[in-house]
Design a protein around this motif. Structure first.
Motif, short mmCIF file in Angstrom:
data_model
loop_
_atom_site.label_atom_id
_atom_site.label_comp_id
_atom_site.label_asym_id
_atom_site.label_seq_id
_atom_site.Cartn_x
_atom_site.Cartn_y
_atom_site.Cartn_z
N VAL A 208 -20.52 3.42 31.43
CA VAL A 208 -20.70 4.70 30.73
C VAL A 208 -21.47 4.56 29.42
CG1 VAL A 208 -18.70 5.78 31.82
CG2 VAL A 208 -18.43 4.68 29.60
N GLU A 209 -21.65 3.34 28.93
CA GLU A 209 -22.47 3.11 27.74
C GLU A 209 -23.96 3.30 28.03
OE1 GLU A 209 -19.88 -0.35 25.43
OE2 GLU A 209 -21.67 -0.90 26.55
N VAL A 210 -24.34 3.19 29.28
CA VAL A 210 -25.76 3.24 29.65
C VAL A 210 -26.29 4.67 29.56
CG1 VAL A 210 -27.41 2.84 31.53
CG2 VAL A 210 -25.56 1.20 31.12
N LYS A 211 -27.43 4.82 28.89
CA LYS A 211 -28.07 6.13 28.76
C LYS A 211 -28.47 6.62 30.15
CE LYS A 211 -31.89 8.34 26.23
NZ LYS A 211 -32.15 9.33 27.20
N GLY A 212 -28.10 7.86 30.45
CA GLY A 212 -28.44 8.44 31.74
C GLY A 212 -27.27 8.53 32.69
N VAL A 213 -26.16 7.86 32.35
CA VAL A 213 -24.96 7.95 33.18
C VAL A 213 -24.17 9.18 32.75
CG1 VAL A 213 -22.79 6.84 33.82
CG2 VAL A 213 -24.85 5.46 33.57
N ALA A 214 -23.96 10.10 33.70
CA ALA A 214 -23.21 11.32 33.42
C ALA A 214 -21.72 11.09 33.60
CB ALA A 214 -23.67 12.46 34.32
N GLY A 215 -21.34 10.18 34.49
CA GLY A 215 -19.94 9.93 34.73
C GLY A 215 -19.72 8.96 35.87
N MET A 216 -18.46 8.77 36.18
CA MET A 216 -18.07 7.86 37.25
C MET A 216 -17.60 8.68 38.44
SD MET A 216 -18.61 5.00 35.74
CE MET A 216 -17.83 3.78 36.77
N SER A 217 -17.79 8.13 39.62
CA SER A 217 -17.38 8.82 40.84
C SER A 217 -16.34 7.98 41.55
CB SER A 217 -18.59 9.03 41.74
OG SER A 217 -18.19 9.55 42.99
N GLY A 218 -15.31 8.63 42.05
CA GLY A 218 -14.27 7.94 42.79
C GLY A 218 -14.72 7.52 44.17
N GLY A 219 -15.92 7.88 44.55
CA GLY A 219 -16.44 7.53 45.86
C GLY A 219 -16.29 8.68 46.83
N PHE A 220 -16.76 8.47 48.03
CA PHE A 220 -16.72 9.53 49.02
C PHE A 220 -15.29 9.86 49.43
CE2 PHE A 220 -21.05 7.83 49.97
CZ PHE A 220 -21.72 8.94 49.51
N ALA A 221 -14.44 8.85 49.51
CA ALA A 221 -13.05 9.07 49.95
C ALA A 221 -12.30 9.94 48.95
CB ALA A 221 -12.34 7.74 50.13
N GLY A 222 -12.38 9.58 47.68
CA GLY A 222 -11.68 10.35 46.66
C GLY A 222 -12.42 11.63 46.31
N GLY A 223 -13.74 11.53 46.21
CA GLY A 223 -14.56 12.67 45.88
C GLY A 223 -14.28 13.26 44.51
N ILE A 224 -13.56 12.56 43.66
CA ILE A 224 -13.21 13.07 42.34
C ILE A 224 -14.20 12.51 41.33
CG2 ILE A 224 -11.42 13.20 40.60
CD1 ILE A 224 -9.41 12.68 42.88
N VAL A 225 -14.57 13.35 40.40
CA VAL A 225 -15.58 12.96 39.42
C VAL A 225 -14.97 12.91 38.04
CG1 VAL A 225 -17.74 13.69 38.35
CG2 VAL A 225 -17.40 14.00 40.79
N GLU A 226 -15.35 11.90 37.27
CA GLU A 226 -14.91 11.77 35.89
C GLU A 226 -16.16 11.79 35.02
OE1 GLU A 226 -11.98 11.62 33.18
OE2 GLU A 226 -11.52 11.27 35.27
N LEU A 227 -16.41 12.91 34.34
CA LEU A 227 -17.61 13.04 33.53
C LEU A 227 -17.35 12.58 32.10
CD1 LEU A 227 -19.07 16.42 34.74
CD2 LEU A 227 -19.81 14.11 35.35
N LEU A 228 -17.65 11.36 31.82
CA LEU A 228 -17.55 10.76 30.50
C LEU A 228 -16.34 11.18 29.69
CD1 LEU A 228 -21.27 10.69 29.36
CD2 LEU A 228 -19.95 8.93 30.48
N GLY A 229 -15.27 11.57 30.37
CA GLY A 229 -14.04 11.89 29.68
C GLY A 229 -13.32 10.63 29.25
N ARG A 230 -13.65 9.52 29.88
CA ARG A 230 -13.06 8.21 29.59
C ARG A 230 -11.54 8.20 29.72
NH1 ARG A 230 -16.84 5.29 25.13
NH2 ARG A 230 -18.77 6.07 25.94
#
Length: 138
Positions: free
Chosen positions: A32-54
């Motif tokens: 998430v330190e990298v410029k251009g990363v909006a967030g992390m994805s739990g993958g296709f199975a989880g389908g849940i997104v974490e947008l830089l909420g850390r």
């Protein structure tokens, strides 16, 4: 993926172990330190997104840890307008450098899985511009 702490090093006064979850957190932070990363994805199975909420720093990160080596998979969402291969390559460099520096393990591979592209809403753009203006004033 390994879930048990691996034997890392034996010293004269005891044993040092690093849990795979620690390496996942390091990799997540480095991503998430990298410029251009909006967030992390739990993958296709989880389908849940974490947008830089850390909130969950190991979300979207899987590691395999051996005695001296580690392999990492990160699933990310990239901000629209960035060159995907460049952002992915920077993620690979930053994750590898962070893990090797902090743990002494050799990172043999960092696989980046881009699951989505995040478009900035007008609200997000306005907040970013306000933040930039405040930083310039100080």
């Amino acid at each position: 993926m390994s879930t048990l702490p691996t034997e890392y090093e034996r010293t004269e006064i005891g044993e040092i172990q690093i849990a795979p979850e620690v390496i996942e957190v390091i990799a997540g932070l480095a991503t998430v330190e990298v410029k251009g990363v909006a967030g992390m994805s739990g993958g296709f199975a989880g389908g849940i997104v974490e947008l830089l909420g850390r909130k969950n720093l190991s979300k979207g990160v899987k590691v395999e840890v051996g005695q001296r080596e580690a392999a990492v998979d990160v699933s990310v969402i990239i901000e629209y307008g960035n060159r995907l291969p460049e952002v992915a390559a920077e993620i690979q460099r930053n994750v590898k450098r962070s893990i090797e520096t902090m743990t002494g393990l050799t990172v043999v591979e960092v696989n980046v899985h881009i699951h989505d592209v995040q478009f900035r809403s007008n609200n997000t753009v306005e907040k970013a511009e306000e933040t930039d203006a405040v930083l310039r004033v100080k």
